[in-house]
Motif scaffolding. Structure first.
Motif, PDB file in Angstrom:
ATOM      1  N   LEU A  71      -5.385  10.079  -0.186  1.00  0.00           N
ATOM      2  CA  LEU A  71      -5.646   9.037  -1.165  1.00  0.00           C
ATOM      3  C   LEU A  71      -6.884   9.548  -2.536  1.00  0.00           C
ATOM      4  O   LEU A  71      -6.614   9.364  -3.532  1.00  0.00           O
ATOM      5  CB  LEU A  71      -6.292   7.821  -0.730  1.00  0.00           C
ATOM      6  N   SER A  77      -6.911  -0.621  -6.564  1.00  0.00           N
ATOM      7  CA  SER A  77      -7.119   0.682  -6.927  1.00  0.00           C
ATOM      8  C   SER A  77      -5.928   1.560  -7.108  1.00  0.00           C
ATOM      9  O   SER A  77      -5.638   2.184  -8.164  1.00  0.00           O
ATOM     10  CB  SER A  77      -7.777   1.226  -5.972  1.00  0.00           C
ATOM     11  N   ARG A 135      -7.426   9.353   4.022  1.00  0.00           N
ATOM     12  CA  ARG A 135      -8.333   9.316   2.887  1.00  0.00           C
ATOM     13  C   ARG A 135      -8.404  10.577   1.892  1.00  0.00           C
ATOM     14  O   ARG A 135      -8.535  10.469   0.572  1.00  0.00           O
ATOM     15  CB  ARG A 135      -9.815   9.252   3.576  1.00  0.00           C
ATOM     16  N   LEU A 161      -7.881  -1.814  -1.903  1.00  0.00           N
ATOM     17  CA  LEU A 161      -7.164  -0.497  -1.956  1.00  0.00           C
ATOM     18  C   LEU A 161      -5.906  -0.460  -2.732  1.00  0.00           C
ATOM     19  O   LEU A 161      -5.358   0.253  -3.510  1.00  0.00           O
ATOM     20  CB  LEU A 161      -6.782  -0.040  -0.315  1.00  0.00           C
ATOM     21  N   VAL A 199     -15.976   0.221   0.643  1.00  0.00           N
ATOM     22  CA  VAL A 199     -15.406   0.918   1.740  1.00  0.00           C
ATOM     23  C   VAL A 199     -16.573   1.198   2.765  1.00  0.00           C
ATOM     24  O   VAL A 199     -17.669   1.497   2.437  1.00  0.00           O
ATOM     25  CB  VAL A 199     -14.772   2.357   1.483  1.00  0.00           C
ATOM     26  N   CYS A 259     -12.364   2.720  -4.682  1.00  0.00           N
ATOM     27  CA  CYS A 259     -12.747   1.826  -3.526  1.00  0.00           C
ATOM     28  C   CYS A 259     -13.838   1.787  -2.912  1.00  0.00           C
ATOM     29  O   CYS A 259     -14.441   0.803  -2.141  1.00  0.00           O
ATOM     30  CB  CYS A 259     -11.703   2.041  -2.495  1.00  0.00           C
ATOM     31  N   LEU A 292       1.056  -1.125  -0.089  1.00  0.00           N
ATOM     32  CA  LEU A 292      -0.033  -0.070  -0.142  1.00  0.00           C
ATOM     33  C   LEU A 292       0.920   1.514   0.093  1.00  0.00           C
ATOM     34  O   LEU A 292       0.714   2.453  -0.734  1.00  0.00           O
ATOM     35  CB  LEU A 292      -0.788  -0.108   1.264  1.00  0.00           C
ATOM     36  N   VAL A 329     -11.546  -0.534   4.727  1.00  0.00           N
ATOM     37  CA  VAL A 329     -11.160  -0.921   3.684  1.00  0.00           C
ATOM     38  C   VAL A 329     -10.155  -2.351   3.463  1.00  0.00           C
ATOM     39  O   VAL A 329      -9.420  -2.186   4.240  1.00  0.00           O
ATOM     40  CB  VAL A 329     -10.795   0.284   2.528  1.00  0.00           C
ATOM     41  N   ASN A 349      -7.601  -4.420   2.314  1.00  0.00           N
ATOM     42  CA  ASN A 349      -6.128  -4.345   1.514  1.00  0.00           C
ATOM     43  C   ASN A 349      -6.032  -4.447   0.477  1.00  0.00           C
ATOM     44  O   ASN A 349      -5.633  -3.670  -0.526  1.00  0.00           O
ATOM     45  CB  ASN A 349      -5.188  -5.102   2.430  1.00  0.00           C
ATOM     46  N   VAL A 362      -8.610   3.523   7.637  1.00  0.00           N
ATOM     47  CA  VAL A 362      -7.973   4.590   6.988  1.00  0.00           C
ATOM     48  C   VAL A 362      -8.624   6.099   7.572  1.00  0.00           C
ATOM     49  O   VAL A 362      -9.649   6.111   7.955  1.00  0.00           O
ATOM     50  CB  VAL A 362      -8.407   4.565   5.534  1.00  0.00           C
ATOM     51  N   TRP A 390      -9.523   6.688  -4.371  1.00  0.00           N
ATOM     52  CA  TRP A 390     -10.296   6.441  -3.372  1.00  0.00           C
ATOM     53  C   TRP A 390     -11.720   5.922  -3.875  1.00  0.00           C
ATOM     54  O   TRP A 390     -12.281   5.131  -3.539  1.00  0.00           O
ATOM     55  CB  TRP A 390     -10.406   7.518  -2.276  1.00  0.00           C
TER      56      TRP A 390
END
Ligand code: FAD
Length: 418
Positions: A79, A133, A76, A130, A92, A88, A15, A125, A127, A71, A85
């Motif tokens: 991202l 994405s 957030r 994310l 989420v 996701c 990540l 979220v 892993n 997160v 974001w």
């Protein structure tokens, strides 16, 4: 054959590494389009990942990745600026309330997003969601070359250039290597970074469960002397109503002996233990996934940088998951390092220069250390089983629950906003 040269080499597309590479690629693109793009060559990044990156699987409404992260609002927002974001969002789960209880008494603190005039306290979220994405955004950047599967074999320093040796005989070179290669960072090891480690004497068990009562978009945590249990709400479909949301990810950190016992239980017995520890708050519990265990160790690099090398994320520090801050600290590292490198680019400086990298270290170390100390304090406080400590703890928690200004300040800190 001379090494293939890059402006930055990022090792590890977890990540943190993927987010950092993406952020830097956007900075390079903006700089290139703002300058004389005809005359200059666009700057390039190599992103290397050892494990084969699987094509994203379509997770069904009742199948979840057993590894999730909470997160913070600050992460957030960052991202979101990277445009990762939104994709996701269908998976989420926002949480609007958080309840922390002392399972050995009556102490309880409730945090509510409304108290700080926010819609949510944070988001849970998976892993894999994310990461998918992030990697799909990475694939759209023509200034990132993704090497996968490709594990860095070794590194060599020649003056201001670092040469990275790959198992297929290829060599890459750069004046800056960013190690985002996780808790057991081979780069950290090879380059002789000194590390402070501290065993938490805890093993975390993660799993997905289905609960009789709706989780109500609330994160809950019970502290027991053998370790904390967290219930993190999951979203199974974008249309889910608060009354009909039953999937929860658990992180149950226990002493290694107790974790071993829990891992050996069958599903029914394990769920019964969960129901007891969670005081039946969400009714009967059913298992919805396998259990996975992680031994927990606190690690902190004495230095995060050397000339030409920077550690970020779990490569620089690992922390107990009890407050869900690990990846958020890593995103903080990535954001601050990118800011310092952008500043250096403006001044036409050398990206791998020690002074530049030290500015990153100076800005990140205090925040990371403060969070580690807070987590250690929490863990120790709740481990104590003596009656006077338990009484004080319960009085303290209930008192804090009534102290709006202090509580609001804690909420903002946990959201990464202060
Ligand atoms: C049980 C548990 C619960 C957690 N809950 C939360 C939470 O709620 N909120 C939160 O913020 N954090 C949480 N965390 C922490 C969070 O998961 C980690 O901090 C985060 O995932 C670390 O990301 P990273 O990218 O730094 O490292 P990693 O995810 O470990 O990625 C490192 C990558 O580097 C690659 N790599 C390694 N060596 C090489 C090499 N030689 N060459 C190329 N590639 C290499 C690896 O394959 C890997 O993909 C939790 C952790 C645990 C264990």
């Amino acid at each position: 054959m001379s090494p293939h040269h890059y402006d930055i080499i990022v090792v590890g597309a977890g990540l943190v590494g993927a987010a950092f590479a993406l952020c830097m690629a956007r900075i390079f693109t903006d700089k290139h389009s703002a300058g004389n793009s005809e005359a200059s060559k666009p700057s390039k990044i190599a992103l290397l990942e050892a494990r084969t990156i699987a094509a994203p699987t379509n997770l069904s409404p009742d199948t979840f990745d057993s590894q999730v992260v909470a997160v913070t609002e600050a992460s957030r927002q960052w991202l979101d600026t990277l445009n990762v974001w939104q994709s996701c969002e269908p998976r989420v789960c926002p949480y609007k309330r958080m309840i922390v209880r002392d399972a050995e008494g009556t102490g309880c603190i409730e945090f509510d997003a409304a108290e700080v005039q926010r819609a949510n306290l944070g988001h849970i979220v998976e892993n894999s969601v994310l990461r998918a994405s992030l990697l799909s955004a990475v694939a759209e950047q023509d200034n990132i070359d993704l090497y996968n599967p490709m594990a860095v074999e070794s590194l060599r320093r020649d003056g201001e250039t670092i040469t990275v040796n790959l198992p297929d005989g290829q060599q890459l070179s750069s004046s800056l290597v960013v190690a985002a290669d996780g808790a057991n960072s081979p780069i950290r090891e090879q380059m002789g970074f000194e590390l402070r480690t501290w065993g938490y004497e805890h093993t975390a068990i993660t799993a997905t469960i289905k609960t009789e009562k709706s989780h109500g978009f609330t994160a809950q945590q019970w502290f027991t002397p053998s370790g904390p249990l967290a219930f993190l709400p999951l979203r199974s479909s974008a249309q889910e109503s608060p009354a009909d949301a039953h999937y929860v990810s658990i992180v149950w950190s226990q002493t290694p002996e107790r974790a071993k016992e829990l891992m050996a239980l069958d599903e029914v017995e394990f769920c019964r233990e969960l129901t007891i520890t969670s005081e039946g708050a969400l009714g009967t519990i059913e298992s919805a996934s396998e259990r996975v265990q992680f031994p927990l160790t606190q690690r902190h690099g004495v230095d995060y940088v050397q000339s030409g090398i920077a550690l970020i994320g779990d490569a620089a520090h690992t922390i107990h998951p009890l407050a869900g801050q690990g990846v958020n600290l890593g995103f903080g590292d990535a954001r601050v390092l990118a800011e310092e490198l952008a500043r250096t680019l403006e001044q036409s400086g050398e990206l791998g220069g020690l002074q530049v990298l030290k500015r990153y270290q100076r800005r990140r170390k205090p925040d990371n250390l403060a969070m580690m100390a807070t987590m250690e304090g929490f863990k120790r406080l709740f481990e104590r089983d003596e009656l006077p400590v338990r009484l004080l703890r319960n009085i303290g928690m209930s008192g804090l629950n009534r102290l709006a200004p202090l509580k609001n300040s804690l909420i903002r800190q946990a959201m990464g906003l202060d």
